[in-house]
Structure formats: structure tokens, C-alpha cells
Design an enzyme around this catalytic site. Structure first.
Site, PDB file in Angstrom:
ATOM      1  N   PRO A   2      17.929  44.654 116.904  1.00  0.00           N
ATOM      2  CA  PRO A   2      17.299  45.399 115.799  1.00  0.00           C
ATOM      3  C   PRO A   2      17.253  44.539 114.537  1.00  0.00           C
ATOM      4  CG  PRO A   2      19.064  46.682 116.827  1.00  0.00           C
ATOM      5  CD  PRO A   2      19.154  45.278 117.376  1.00  0.00           C
ATOM      6  N   GLU A   3      16.096  44.439 113.936  1.00  0.00           N
ATOM      7  CA  GLU A   3      15.936  43.714 112.681  1.00  0.00           C
ATOM      8  C   GLU A   3      15.850  44.735 111.544  1.00  0.00           C
ATOM      9  OE1 GLU A   3      16.105  40.579 112.182  1.00  0.00           O
ATOM     10  OE2 GLU A   3      15.931  39.730 114.195  1.00  0.00           O
ATOM     11  N   HIS A  90      28.248  53.914 127.570  1.00  0.00           N
ATOM     12  CA  HIS A  90      28.069  53.153 126.320  1.00  0.00           C
ATOM     13  C   HIS A  90      27.897  54.045 125.090  1.00  0.00           C
ATOM     14  CE1 HIS A  90      27.768  49.813 129.018  1.00  0.00           C
ATOM     15  NE2 HIS A  90      26.592  50.162 129.465  1.00  0.00           N
ATOM     16  N   ARG A 109      26.217  46.347 124.550  1.00  0.00           N
ATOM     17  CA  ARG A 109      26.848  45.025 124.386  1.00  0.00           C
ATOM     18  C   ARG A 109      28.009  45.045 123.390  1.00  0.00           C
ATOM     19  NH1 ARG A 109      22.482  40.374 124.036  1.00  0.00           N
ATOM     20  NH2 ARG A 109      24.404  39.184 124.267  1.00  0.00           N
ATOM     21  N   ARG A 152      17.826  22.306  97.258  1.00  0.00           N
ATOM     22  CA  ARG A 152      18.202  22.595  98.652  1.00  0.00           C
ATOM     23  C   ARG A 152      17.493  21.650  99.602  1.00  0.00           C
ATOM     24  NH1 ARG A 152      20.860  27.651 100.162  1.00  0.00           N
ATOM     25  NH2 ARG A 152      21.229  28.780  98.223  1.00  0.00           N
TER      26      ARG A 152
END
Ligand SMILES: [Zn+2]
Length: 271
Positions: A2-3, A90, A109, A152
Site C-alpha cells: 500500500p502506498e 491473519h 506478512r 545534494r
């Protein structure tokens, strides 16, 4: 995984069922998530939930007895179901409400987390207190990103994916945004001009906003037992298309590893 857009859509899905509700009790079937589930969560009976906030990919439940920090990890999903619904494999945590429903967390997981913080975690919790700005707020603009990038040496792609710089620009969104902005992913962040940041920032915002919108339109009913929050089918121009033809110039897209992440770009369109 999931983002940020999926987490925001999860927030929008569950918030109406949680806000202004009272917690009856919390059931933890397995403490062994990414970090052990905070024991304090089992003391939250009687707490009132005032708000469900998202910060980066964390959901923060504001309760009258402190804050609950939830992260979906790699495979976590939240659902609101009647509390008596038998748990399946789960289903590790239930936040049971006095309304008779519960917020149920399934995570095959077990990389997700359920943690407690007495103070607001954005100020007090080590996981959250050093995060960069939210990409969809006004604080994240070209001036900010340009200033943060000076000196950077790291690649622009690694830079925009750094949670200390800005949160929630995951690998897919970084690949797509750099392609649309015409910026080579390996270019040093400190060598990208202000004009190019002025192009890139609105593209990052639009890419994330579009994903949230798409998720919203395909939003499943979070009260269904089998309601898996969707992982949105995006119209991807480069991600996952290494070796295929560029949609802009018909040249061949190149795939490399950058910061251990799959990176796809067009050598002619991105400089
Ligand atoms: Zn091209």
C-alpha cells in the site's frame, strides 16, 4: 505494497465508521507484527475516537486515552465488520466498538504495526516526528524542494523518495513523475534547476491526487467482510515497462536499479 494513495483511501473508508464512536475493547490475536503490538492498546476500553488522521503512510486514531498508530506494512488491510464476524486467518487485531462493529486488521506478512502513543505521534513518536512535509499540502512546493536539494549529490529519484524530504512519493510515483517532468532519474538532486522543480512538484501532486481519486471511485464497501481495499490500476507510462516503447517518443525505455529500486526511464525524453 500500500502506498500513500491506498492508505488515504483506507482512511476515507474507515473514518466514518470510527469517528465519534467509543471503543469497547481491543482484541490482539497475534502481537508479532513488525514491532510487538503495544500492550497499552488493550487498555483503550471506554475511549472515545474523535478523529482518524493520516500522516505519511500511518493512520493515527485520536482517542480520549491517547493515540493509536496503524501502518499497513506490505500486505495489511483494514475492514469494518460486525464484531461477531468470525475472524479468518491473519486477522491479527480487532478494535471493537460499542456500536457493535469492529475495525479488523488482516496482515498475512505481518509487516504492519499497531502502536500506542500518549502524545500526538507527529510530535512525540520516533517513527513520525522527523518526517518531511505531506506532498499534497502547500508546504511542499518548488521553493522548498529546490532549497532542500542544494548540495545534494544523491540522485533526484532517491531524493524525492526520501521520507525526510517529502513523504509518500513511492517508487511507482517517483518513476512516473520524473518521466512526466522529463528529468533523468540519476541526475544529482543538487544539479536540478529551480525551473525543473517548478515543473516536477505539481506533477508529483497531480500523480498522487489522481491515484487517490481513482481509489475513491473504485472504493469498495469497507463494511463488507471481503472488502479488500483496492490497489489501484494506474495508467503507468514507465513503471513496469522496462524494454518497452516510450509512449512519448517510441524509443526504448531503459530499466536500471537505483537505491535498490526498479527504475524505468526514457533516455531520450529524460535528461
Ligand atoms: Zn521517450
Amino acid at each position: 505494497m500500500p502506498e500513500l494513495p491506498e492508505v488515504e483511501v483506507s482512511r476515507r473508508g474507515v473514518a466514518p465508521h470510527l469517528e465519534n464512536q467509543e471503543i469497547s475493547h481491543v482484541i490482539v490475536r497475534d502481537h508479532r507484527l513488525r514491532w510487538p503490538v503495544s500492550a497499552e492498546l488493550e487498555q483503550l476500553g471506554g475511549a472515545h475516537i474523535s478523529q482518524v488522521e493520516r500522516r505519511a503512510k500511518y493512520l493515527i486514531l485520536h482517542t480520549s486515552k491517547g493515540y493509536v498508530i496503524v501502518h499497513l506494512g506490505m500486505s495489511g488491510a483494514l475492514r469494518v465488520v460486525p464484531a461477531e464476524t468470525p475472524p479468518v486467518k491473519h486477522d491479527h487485531v480487532d478494535l471493537v466498538l460499542t456500536s457493535g462493529f469492529c475495525l479488523r486488521f488482516n496482515d498475512p506478512r505481518r509487516f504492519g504495526c499497531w502502536l500506542y502513543s500518549k502524545e500526538h505521534p507527529s510530535l512525540a513518536h520516533p517513527l513520525l516526528c522527523e518526517l518531511g512535509p505531506e506532498p499534497l499540502t502547500d508546504v511542499f512546493d518548488a521553493d522548498y524542494l529546490f532549497a532542500a536539494s542544494r548540495g545534494r549529490q544523491q540522485s533526484i529519484k532517491t531524493f524525492i523518495m526520501d521520507n525526510h524530504v517529502v513523504v509518500g512519493v513511492g517508487n511507482i510515483y517517483a518513476n512516473e513523475s520524473l518521466f512526466k517532468a522529463g528529468i533523468h532519474p540519476k541526475r544529482a538532486a543538487g544539479k536540478v534547476s529551480k525551473q525543473r522543480y517548478q515543473k516536477l512538484v505539481p506533477i508529483i501532486k497531480a500523480t498522487l491526487a489522481k491515484a487517490i481519486e481513482q481509489g475513491g471511485t473504485t472504493l469498495q464497501d469497507f463494511t463488507q467482510v471481503d472488502g479488500q481495499p483496492g490497489y489501484f490500476k494506474q495508467e503507468l507510462m514507465v513503471y513496469g515497462r522496462g524494454g518497452k516503447l516510450c509512449m512519448a517518443c517510441s524509443g526504448r525505455l531503459k530499466e536500471i536499479r537505483l537505491g535498490q529500486r526498479s527504475t524505468v526511464y526514457c533516455p531520450s525524453c529524460q535528461r
